[in-house]
Design an enzyme around this catalytic site. Structure first.
Site, PDB file in Angstrom:
ATOM      1  N   ASP A   1      -4.550   3.663  -2.164  1.00 54.26           N
ATOM      2  CA  ASP A   1      -5.693   4.124  -1.360  1.00 54.26           C
ATOM      3  C   ASP A   1      -6.152   5.490  -1.836  1.00 54.26           C
ATOM      4  OD1 ASP A   1      -4.097   2.591   1.381  1.00 54.26           O
ATOM      5  OD2 ASP A   1      -6.001   1.996   0.507  1.00 54.26           O
TER       6      ASP A   1
ATOM      7  N   HIS B   1      -8.341   1.333  -4.160  1.00 57.22           N
ATOM      8  CA  HIS B   1      -9.301   1.171  -3.061  1.00 57.22           C
ATOM      9  C   HIS B   1      -9.966   2.518  -2.795  1.00 57.22           C
ATOM     10  CE1 HIS B   1      -9.610   0.356   1.598  1.00 57.22           C
ATOM     11  NE2 HIS B   1     -10.804   0.430   1.033  1.00 57.22           N
TER      12      HIS B   1
ATOM     13  N   MET C   1      -8.815   8.504  -0.725  1.00 59.36           N
ATOM     14  CA  MET C   1      -9.626   8.919   0.424  1.00 59.36           C
ATOM     15  C   MET C   1     -10.168  10.321   0.170  1.00 59.36           C
ATOM     16  SD  MET C   1      -7.188   7.675   3.531  1.00 59.36           S
ATOM     17  CE  MET C   1      -6.445   6.039   3.520  1.00 59.36           C
TER      18      MET C   1
ATOM     19  N   GLY D   1       1.280  -2.151   4.067  1.00 62.40           N
ATOM     20  CA  GLY D   1       1.929  -0.854   3.860  1.00 62.40           C
ATOM     21  C   GLY D   1       3.116  -0.707   4.796  1.00 62.40           C
TER      22      GLY D   1
ATOM     23  N   MET E   1     -11.558  -5.036   5.405  1.00 63.78           N
ATOM     24  CA  MET E   1     -10.723  -4.110   6.164  1.00 63.78           C
ATOM     25  C   MET E   1     -10.424  -4.736   7.513  1.00 63.78           C
ATOM     26  SD  MET E   1      -9.960  -1.625   4.293  1.00 63.78           S
ATOM     27  CE  MET E   1      -9.104  -0.690   5.536  1.00 63.78           C
TER      28      MET E   1
ATOM     29  N   MET F   1     -11.957   4.770  -0.830  1.00 63.14           N
ATOM     30  CA  MET F   1     -12.576   5.034   0.476  1.00 63.14           C
ATOM     31  C   MET F   1     -13.241   6.398   0.360  1.00 63.14           C
ATOM     32  SD  MET F   1      -9.547   3.639   2.929  1.00 63.14           S
ATOM     33  CE  MET F   1      -8.345   3.687   1.599  1.00 63.14           C
TER      34      MET F   1
ATOM     35  N   HIS G   1      -1.187  -1.458  -4.223  1.00 65.23           N
ATOM     36  CA  HIS G   1      -2.466  -1.021  -3.624  1.00 65.23           C
ATOM     37  C   HIS G   1      -2.442   0.493  -3.486  1.00 65.23           C
ATOM     38  CE1 HIS G   1      -6.115  -1.681  -1.166  1.00 65.23           C
ATOM     39  NE2 HIS G   1      -5.666  -0.708  -0.390  1.00 65.23           N
TER      40      HIS G   1
ATOM     41  N   ASP H   1      -6.746  -5.837   4.492  1.00 62.14           N
ATOM     42  CA  ASP H   1      -6.077  -4.545   4.343  1.00 62.14           C
ATOM     43  C   ASP H   1      -6.020  -3.827   5.684  1.00 62.14           C
ATOM     44  OD1 ASP H   1      -6.993  -1.624   2.313  1.00 62.14           O
ATOM     45  OD2 ASP H   1      -5.254  -2.057   3.573  1.00 62.14           O
ATOM     46  N   GLY H   2      -4.764  -3.728   6.193  1.00 64.81           N
ATOM     47  CA  GLY H   2      -4.590  -2.948   7.427  1.00 64.81           C
ATOM     48  C   GLY H   2      -4.006  -3.783   8.548  1.00 64.81           C
ATOM     49  N   GLY H   3      -2.806  -3.403   8.974  1.00 68.91           N
ATOM     50  CA  GLY H   3      -2.193  -4.082  10.128  1.00 68.91           C
ATOM     51  C   GLY H   3      -1.638  -5.457   9.836  1.00 68.91           C
TER      52      GLY H   3
ATOM     53  N   GLY I   1      -8.659   4.581   6.812  1.00 66.47           N
ATOM     54  CA  GLY I   1      -8.275   6.001   6.885  1.00 66.47           C
ATOM     55  C   GLY I   1      -6.798   6.197   7.141  1.00 66.47           C
ATOM     56  N   PHE I   2      -6.177   5.241   7.857  1.00 71.91           N
ATOM     57  CA  PHE I   2      -4.774   5.453   8.209  1.00 71.91           C
ATOM     58  C   PHE I   2      -4.011   4.123   8.214  1.00 71.91           C
ATOM     59  CE2 PHE I   2      -5.189   9.854   9.264  1.00 71.91           C
ATOM     60  CZ  PHE I   2      -6.533   9.972   9.654  1.00 71.91           C
ATOM     61  N   GLY I   3      -2.748   4.200   7.842  1.00 72.92           N
ATOM     62  CA  GLY I   3      -1.892   3.027   7.946  1.00 72.92           C
ATOM     63  C   GLY I   3      -1.322   2.928   9.350  1.00 72.92           C
ATOM     64  N   GLY I   4      -0.567   1.852   9.600  1.00 75.44           N
ATOM     65  CA  GLY I   4       0.146   1.714  10.868  1.00 75.44           C
ATOM     66  C   GLY I   4      -0.722   1.342  12.058  1.00 75.44           C
TER      67      GLY I   4
ATOM     68  N   SER J   1       0.853  -1.190   0.000  1.00 71.85           N
ATOM     69  CA  SER J   1       0.000   0.000   0.000  1.00 71.85           C
ATOM     70  C   SER J   1       0.886   1.235   0.000  1.00 71.85           C
ATOM     71  CB  SER J   1      -0.880   0.017   1.251  1.00 71.85           C
ATOM     72  OG  SER J   1      -1.513   1.271   1.359  1.00 71.85           O
TER      73      SER J   1
HETATM   74  C1  DX5 Z   1      -6.082   2.147   5.444  1.00 64.83           C
HETATM   75  C2  DX5 Z   1      -5.613   1.659   4.094  1.00 64.83           C
HETATM   76  C3  DX5 Z   1      -4.542   0.593   4.158  1.00 64.83           C
HETATM   77  C4  DX5 Z   1      -3.273   1.028   4.807  1.00 64.83           C
HETATM   78  C5  DX5 Z   1      -2.354  -0.168   4.989  1.00 64.83           C
HETATM   79  O1  DX5 Z   1      -7.310   2.806   5.308  1.00 64.83           O
HETATM   80  O2  DX5 Z   1      -6.705   1.125   3.378  1.00 64.83           O
HETATM   81  O3  DX5 Z   1      -4.248   0.176   2.830  1.00 64.83           O
HETATM   82  O4  DX5 Z   1      -2.621   1.943   4.019  1.00 64.83           O
HETATM   83  O5  DX5 Z   1      -2.188  -0.316   6.326  1.00 64.83           O
HETATM   84  P1  DX5 Z   1      -0.810  -0.824   7.000  1.00 64.83           P
HETATM   85  O6  DX5 Z   1       0.177   0.300   6.878  1.00 64.83           O
HETATM   86  O7  DX5 Z   1      -1.220  -1.137   8.408  1.00 64.83           O
HETATM   87  O8  DX5 Z   1      -0.372  -2.028   6.222  1.00 64.83           O
HETATM   88 ZN    ZN Z   2      -6.469   0.193   1.318  1.00 68.25          ZN
END
Ligand code: DX5
Ligand code: ZN
Length: 218
Positions: A34, A65, A36, A192, A136, A67, A32, A170-172, A141-144, A7
């Site tokens: 994102d 993606h 937003m 990501g 999800m 959002m 990927h 997707d995410g974490g 909304g946010f990575g990490g 991502s």
């Molecule tokens: C969050 C995004 C994810 C994010 C990835 O809304 O859709 O794609 O960037 O998350 P991490 O950094 O946790 O892999």
């Molecule tokens: Zn995403």
């Protein structure tokens, strides 16, 4: 074999071309992207122009993606820009079925995304029209963020329904939780922070790809 989709939200926004070339060289499968709108999620990210330029610097499929509320206003722009897979959220007020059909009618993969709290049943009416379901594993909304393990049962549930499309999360997602996701049916992992933070991305991606073959990743 599990597909790895880095991502770019976690990449250096001033060096996206470098990040994408690094991911391609490291053996990643998709990119990927994102998008937003600061309304559906409290953040703003990437435009169709960014996708157009990314499409010029990589041969990897662009997994976009959306959002955003009212995705119908941007579906054509992202398809024109070269999105290979275009994913909309089931929680918007748009006509989900007609949007998925419109994406497919242009020969691209149609994806449907669910936030962690949205029940799996929400996708049932649309499964015939989707090529990918994006679960999800964090609040979008946010990575990490930390992966929400409660979503695993939704991944398993979709797999157990015999869904034949891609099951993406997707995410974490990190090296130490991917194996459990794959064993529950995951086929595409969006990563990501865990990928772009790697010193040796190539070695990491190789280990991640081995997970599918039941070999030890670590
Ligand atoms: C969050 C995004 C994810 C994010 C990835 O809304 O859709 O794609 O960037 O998350 P991490 O950094 O946790 O892999
Ligand atoms: Zn995403």
């Amino acid at each position: 074999m599990i597909k790895i989709a880095p991502s770019i939200l976690a990449a250096d926004p001033l060096n996206l071309e470098k990040a994408v070339r690094k991911a391609e060289k490291a053996g990643c499968d998709w990119i990927h992207v994102d998008v937003m709108d600061a309304h559906f999620v409290p953040n703003l990210a990437y435009s169709a122009d960014t996708v157009r330029r990314l499409n010029q610097v990589t041969d990897l499929p662009l997994d976009v993606h959306l959002m955003m509320d009212h995705p119908e206003t941007m579906v054509d722009a992202f398809l024109d820009a070269g999105a290979s897979c275009l994913t909309i959220h089931a929680e918007t007020e748009s006509d989900t079925g007609s949007l998925l059909t419109a994406i497919r009618s242009r020969g691209r993969m149609a994806g449907l995304a669910l936030k962690p709290a949205t029940p799996l049943e929400t996708v049932l009416p649309y499964l015939e029209m989707t090529d990918l379901v994006l679960m999800m594993t964090v609040e979008p909304g946010f990575g990490g963020q930390k992966l929400d393990a409660r979503v695993i049962s939704k991944i398993r549930g979709l797999k157990d329904m015999g869904y034949k499309g891609e099951i993406e999360a997707d995410g974490g997602i990190r090296e130490d939780n991917l194996e459990m996701l794959v064993m529950n049916g995951l086929s595409v992992a969006v990563m990501g922070t865990a990928l772009f933070g790697q010193k040796n991305m190539e070695k990491c991606v190789r280990r991640l790809h081995e997970i599918q073959d039941g070999q030890q990743a670590l």
